[in-house]
Design an enzyme around this catalytic site. Sequence first.
Site, short mmCIF file in Angstrom:
data_model
loop_
_atom_site.label_atom_id
_atom_site.label_comp_id
_atom_site.label_asym_id
_atom_site.label_seq_id
_atom_site.Cartn_x
_atom_site.Cartn_y
_atom_site.Cartn_z
N CYS A 162 0.82 -1.21 0.00
CA CYS A 162 0.00 0.00 0.00
C CYS A 162 0.86 1.27 0.00
CB CYS A 162 -0.91 -0.04 1.23
SG CYS A 162 -1.86 1.47 1.44
N CYS A 184 -0.42 4.10 2.23
CA CYS A 184 -0.14 3.95 3.66
C CYS A 184 1.35 4.18 3.95
CB CYS A 184 -0.48 2.54 4.15
SG CYS A 184 -1.96 1.83 3.45
N ASP A 185 2.24 3.65 3.13
CA ASP A 185 3.65 3.58 3.50
C ASP A 185 4.59 4.41 2.64
OD1 ASP A 185 2.96 1.75 5.48
OD2 ASP A 185 3.05 0.08 4.08
#
Length: 315
Positions: A138, A141-142
């Site tokens: 992701c 997200c990261d």
Amino acid sequence: MNTSDEPRTVVIIGAGPAGLTAAIYASRAHLQPLVIRGPKPGGQLITTNTVENYPGFAQGILGPELMAHFEAQAERFGTELRYGSITKVNFTRRPFQLVIDDQQRLLADAVIIATGASPRWLGLDSEQRLLGRGVSSCATCDGAFFKGLPVAVIGGGDAAMENALCLTRFSNRVHVIHRRDRLRASKVMQKMAFNHKKISFIWNASVKDILGDKAVEAVVLSRAETDEYACLPVSGVFIAIGHRPNTAIFRPWLRMNKEGYIFTRPYSTYTSVAGVFACGDAQDSVYRQAVTAAGTGCMAAIDAERWLQKEGLIG
Ligand code: NDP
């Protein structure tokens, strides 16, 4: 184990576009549905950046914001949303039995399965060892962990292009590694990726290993045609090679294909068990869009209402 004696008329398992659309329709039909949110409420859109193809949002909308609208709309008509995951089911007898978090037993006259799908992994030991230490599925997200660092994205579909484009905001170089010489992604996503100066493509290559002790340092690539190996230094590896339906707990009870997609009767959401309906990515291996998931969620609620009526379980 704690049991609620009164069966719920409809329990919906999953709170992505399919489950929440089913909830909007079921609550408007006064079926007072209970939604069990599952481990990833909001589904895949929660980790999606801007959604540009959901009808009604001409300028696009952030995935989490879209899902917040779905939830608010379902709650407005009386849907009850509960945190937790269904860990066991028994579909042999009616009312159906469901277990939440191995703790609470729940009875339901009708069940709508909307458990969606989860990312696929390459299956390398190093991938699981370095998960959260540079390996991710992701970018939203990261991605911010890779400011000024080179990263690799594995895959050639829309998810891979979306991850690659998102990573250009942080990373200094995004290598898209694809096993063929042609992308599967939609033309509009391909064009955006091809035109981005930070994105480069490595074709006909597969990842044989991910190197690094405490964090990712490189990927080992092999070329399909030559059997040559190459080492590409990167700090992050984003795997975007598709999804697998979250249907394992239903396997003993429902007919499904070998990949785990639940069988539904053509043009309906009826599964192989009367009173159990399936919608969204848990049963769709073809379209897998938020809008088609929402569409089948609507169908599941209508199918469930008609079935409950036919069985005399509602007035
Ligand atoms: P897809 O199945 O579309 O693509 C998966 C990609 O991964 C393919 O290019 C495939 O290669 C590759 N792949 C599969 N297995 C392996 C493997 N073992 N090793 C290396 N590569 C592999 O999945 P996506 O998650 O990209 O998309 C799923 C659905 O969601 C699609 O319908 C897509 O349109 C949609 N989506 C839409 C978005 C948007 O519109 N903004 C964003 C994200 C997804 P090959 O091509 O050779 O099969």
